[in-house]
Design an enzyme around this catalytic site. Structure first.
Site, short mmCIF file in Angstrom:
data_model
loop_
_atom_site.label_atom_id
_atom_site.label_comp_id
_atom_site.label_asym_id
_atom_site.label_seq_id
_atom_site.Cartn_x
_atom_site.Cartn_y
_atom_site.Cartn_z
CG ASN A 172 36.16 40.53 45.80
OD1 ASN A 172 35.87 41.69 46.09
ND2 ASN A 172 35.71 39.94 44.71
CG ASP A 207 32.18 46.96 45.50
OD1 ASP A 207 32.49 47.07 44.30
OD2 ASP A 207 32.29 45.88 46.13
CE LYS A 249 33.54 44.23 38.61
NZ LYS A 249 32.15 44.46 39.04
CD1 TRP A 250 42.20 40.57 38.27
CD2 TRP A 250 42.76 39.65 36.32
NE1 TRP A 250 43.26 39.74 38.50
CE2 TRP A 250 43.63 39.15 37.32
CE3 TRP A 250 42.94 39.20 35.01
CZ2 TRP A 250 44.65 38.26 37.05
CZ3 TRP A 250 43.96 38.31 34.74
CH2 TRP A 250 44.80 37.83 35.75
CG ASP A 251 36.43 41.67 41.92
OD1 ASP A 251 37.17 42.37 42.64
OD2 ASP A 251 35.19 41.70 41.98
CD1 TRP A 301 34.10 46.54 49.64
CD2 TRP A 301 32.44 47.13 51.01
NE1 TRP A 301 32.92 46.41 48.95
CE2 TRP A 301 31.88 46.75 49.77
CE3 TRP A 301 31.57 47.54 52.03
CZ2 TRP A 301 30.50 46.78 49.52
CZ3 TRP A 301 30.21 47.57 51.78
CH2 TRP A 301 29.69 47.18 50.53
CG ASP A 321 29.90 41.49 38.36
OD1 ASP A 321 30.43 40.87 39.31
OD2 ASP A 321 30.23 42.64 38.04
CG ASP A 322 30.85 36.51 41.61
OD1 ASP A 322 31.03 35.37 41.14
OD2 ASP A 322 31.14 36.82 42.78
NE ARG A 334 32.49 38.92 48.18
CZ ARG A 334 32.12 38.98 46.91
NH1 ARG A 334 32.98 38.74 45.95
NH2 ARG A 334 30.90 39.32 46.59
C1 GLA Z 1 33.41 42.71 44.20
C2 GLA Z 1 33.31 43.80 43.14
C3 GLA Z 1 31.87 43.98 42.72
C4 GLA Z 1 31.32 42.67 42.21
C5 GLA Z 1 31.49 41.59 43.25
C6 GLA Z 1 31.10 40.24 42.70
O1 GLA Z 1 32.83 43.12 45.38
O2 GLA Z 1 33.84 45.00 43.62
O3 GLA Z 1 31.78 44.98 41.72
O4 GLA Z 1 31.95 42.31 41.02
O5 GLA Z 1 32.83 41.51 43.71
O6 GLA Z 1 31.21 39.25 43.66
#
Ligand code: GLA
Length: 727
Positions: A473, A540, A469-471, A188, A355-356, A435
């Site tokens: 994690n 990030d 934005k499709w994440d 990361w 975002d989130d 996470r």
């Molecule tokens: C990941 C993404 C970030 C952000 C967070 C939100 O870490 O890489 O850009 O969107 O999730 O929880």
């Protein structure tokens, strides 16, 4: 039908009638390169040559086997089978329906289809002599771009299922005095750290076993230079990657004859795959290019190919944006978002990206411990729903986009309580989290349907939704699928297939909406996924100094248009430096606009205007690297439009040693020597004066042979120059 005949007829009849001693030669040519296959007297298919193409294709048939200590006849195999004569790393390994593990593939036939003026598809059918197993090798050659995609299709007619134990996409052979591998590792915020080493005998393996977020420690991209490490403009180099968003494995084996065997495909780790009779198992494409003029040409080949053929909307436009992740994290409400919509407008970017943190009620998403899976608006933060934010965006005259992570679930969620059987986890073991979350079981069509509906419902809430934005994690721990029952070893492969099924469905219904591929940064960047996504989030880590290195390495494989580059508060550099670095891709901001000083705000607004004037050069032009931050105190990257009329040059000081910046001229590249150009400095901070005002006129010849000094020093640690043809 044809395939059935193939099994019934005796092998000899199917062999192409070759004139006596003449070897059957199958060249796969692109504009400058060739992969040449040959069929030996024993009907083994070997790859006899890889490199620059010959002027006279007839001469390929004169390629003779080199004197070799090969005991097997398979060192040069174009797709090495296992369990028979082979002594080296196989491309394919099978257990037959009767438990036997031998395979010996021989040439049957081949054909070349011309798919367009620019694309040929060569397919070669191989067949086992004893078992009814057929493997077809595919070579899709993109002529102008000098790129080849290679994959295999495995099929059988045995009485019962066979088990695929290894099933590579490609098996290449390179021949040289020495081989230098450039590979990448990371974690990361540490994506794309390069290492370059000379390969020694034995096998070097690049791989991932993470399932999802598969590239967290290592992506599948790599390059191999022949003889010595290629430089930007010199040397022979192959650049390659697997088009697959899951576990991959690339073996680089320096064989007893000192040739390099490159075998790449889905990682067979814990992935034995059962295959029913008469069903195709299609491996993902392994894509590669070759250049005998250094890394610059190779990377431009991949850029052109990606934009022309692979990347979603590769030749189209992209949206600049303001994102709220780092400016609010989970702490926002409708009023705050309305303010951000005004900032989006004031800054002059196209879109606001929420975002989130906007969803979940029973277990509200106020931090990363809860809520994933419950994709309804959080009533406290958004009492009037997404629709209200979208309406307000409309009023402000900006577009609206949203973050989702639809493959994932927090144990603290209504979804988890309702559907524990949708979650990848071991039934008899403790849960283990990445996470604080787990991965949904995309092998299950019902779960695929759920994930599709997460996206679909966003468009019901906001039919004008302009961006997603499709994440992704989390990695997969405790790999187990309730749905797969006794076929557990198919989880890693079927997960990715399930993901692609969902993405195909989304693209069918929403072909145009831009989507960013994010995975906690660059944990999932590959051309398999980029068929469905318009761009990716490289890391990030947005410290601009770090980004110079990260973006530099990604840029060997992916064109700038794919790279989302945002201005944030990471790093100690000035706003100008941060913005200048973020302009080398698809520009976005993730800062609190209200906290900017008047000059910074003015600079940012002007920079957006400047960016709009150069973005098409960066996105659609040719990239040249002038000064390498890994070795030089200055990083310098240049983009030139395809008609060589305009260019933009980015220079950054990357060393803070005393007096580090060279007082030397930078040789530009990619211009037309016969054209005349002017140079103007852009992104000049308010109150400062640029050193290039467009008054002098230079020929392209002069700029590429004599060059110009961008005058980098600590007071000018980043400089952006716009170059325009003058008539
Ligand atoms: C990941 C993404 C970030 C952000 C967070 C939100 O870490 O890489 O850009 O969107 O999730 O929880």
């Amino acid at each position: 039908m044809k395939k059935r005949i193939l099994f019934l007829m005796p092998f000899v009849l199917l062999s192409v009638n070759r004139s006596l001693a003449q070897k059957l030669t199958i060249p796969i040519e692109t504009a400058h390169n060739a992969v040449v296959l040959q069929v030996t007297a024993k009907n083994d298919l070997v790859q006899a040559y890889f490199g620059e193409r010959l002027n006279t294709p007839d001469e390929y048939s004169q390629i003779k086997e080199v004197r070799t200590s090969d005991y097997t006849g398979l060192y040069q195999s174009a797709y090495t089978p296992s369990g028979s004569r082979n002594l080296l790393e196989p491309a394919i390994s099978i257990q037959h329906a009767d438990g036997n593990q031998s395979l010996d593939l021989r040439y049957v036939s081949h054909k070349v289809d011309k798919l367009s003026e620019d694309v040929t598809l060569t397919s070669v059918v191989l067949k086992d002599l004893v078992y009814k197993v057929v493997v077809t090798l595919y070579y899709k050659a993109y002529i102008k771009d000098d790129v080849v995609e290679q994959w295999s299709v495995i099929r059988h007619q045995e009485k019962g299922e066979i088990t695929l134990q290894k099933f590579a996409s490609a098996n290449l052979n390179l021949s040289s005095k020495a081989y230098w591998l450039r590979q990448y590792h990371g974690d990361w915020a540490k994506e794309m750290r390069p290492e370059e080493t000379q390969l020694t005998h034995g096998i070097k393996t690049l791989d991932s076993k993470l399932g999802t977020r598969a590239n967290l420690f290592m992506p599948s991209m790599f390059m191999v230079s022949l003889n010595k490490p290629a430089t930007e403009d010199e040397g022979k180099v192959m650049m390659a990657a697997l088009e697959w968003s899951g576990n991959f494995r690339t073996d680089l084996e320096l064989d007893p004859d000192d040739n390099l065997r490159v075998i790449s495909g889905i990682n067979n780790y814990a992935s034995a795959y059962k295959l029913k009779p008469n069903v195709d198992f299609t491996t993902p494409a392994f894509v590669y290019t070759f250049s005998s003029k250094g890394k610059g040409v190779a990377s431009r080949n991949l850029h052109n190919w990606a934009r022309n053929y692979k990347l979603m909307n590769g030749k189209g436009d992209r949206l600049t944006l303001l994102n709220n992740w780092e400016s609010t994290y989970f702490d926002f409400n409708e009023q705050k978002l309305f303010g951000l919509l005004k900032d989006t407008k004031a800054l002059g970017v196209d879109l606001f990206l929420l975002d989130d943190g906007w969803f979940a009620n029973k277990f509200p998403r106020n931090d990363d411990h809860a809520g994933l899976g419950d994709w309804e608006e959080n009533r406290k933060k958004l009492p009037n729903g997404i629709a209200s934010v979208a309406r307000e965006a409309d009023k402000e005259g900006v577009k609206f986009g949203i973050w989702i992570e639809p493959e994932m679930v927090n144990p603290k969620s209504a979804l988890y309580s309702k559907h524990p059987d949708w979650v990848i986890k071991q039934p008899k073991r403790d849960e283990y989290y990445f996470r604080n979350q787990l991965v949904l079981d995309l092998t299950n069509p019902t779960v695929q349907d759920f994930v599709f509906k997460v996206v679909d419902s966003l468009f019901i809430k906001d039919p004008k939704l302009a961006y997603i934005k499709w994440d992704c994690n989390a990695v997969i721990y405790n790999a187990y699928s309730v749905h797969l029952k006794i076929q557990q070893s198919q989880l890693y492969v079927d997960y990715v297939r399930g993901l692609y099924t969902v993405l195909q469905r989304i693209r069918k219904k929403y072909p145009d909406v831009p989507m960013m591929l994010c995975s906690g940064g660059g944990g999932r960047v590959d051309y398999g996924a980029l068929q469905y996504f318009t761009e990716f989030w490289p890391s990030d880590n947005t410290d601009p100094l770090e980004r110079i290195y990260i973006q530099w390495e990604y840029s060997y494989f992916y064109p700038a248009i794919t790279s989302s580059t945002h201005v944030t508060d990471w790093g100690k550099q000035s706003l100008k430096y941060r913005v200048d670095v973020a302009m080398m891709g698809k520009l976005g901001f993730d800062i609190v606009i209200a906290k900017l000083s008047p000059q910074d705000l003015q600079f940012a607004k002007d920079a957006v205007v400047n960016y709009n004037s150069v973005k098409s050069i960066i996105w659609h032009g040719d990239q040249y690297r002038l000064s390498d931050p890994q070795t030089d105190p200055v990083a310098c990257v240049m983009y030139v439009d395809t008609i060589k009329a305009s260019a933009v040059v980015f220079d950054y000081l990357v060393s803070n040693r005393y007096d580090a910046a060279p007082r030397s001229r930078m040789l530009l590249k990619g211009l037309d020597p016969a054209k005349k150009y002017t140079i103007r400095e852009i992104n000049v901070y308010p109150g400062k004066t640029g050193r290039f005002n467009g008054e002098s006129i230079y020929s392209g010849d002069f700029l590429m042979k004599v060059g110009i000094d961008p005058e980098i020093d600590p007071s000018r640690s980043s400089v952006v120059l716009k170059i325009d043809e003058t008539k």
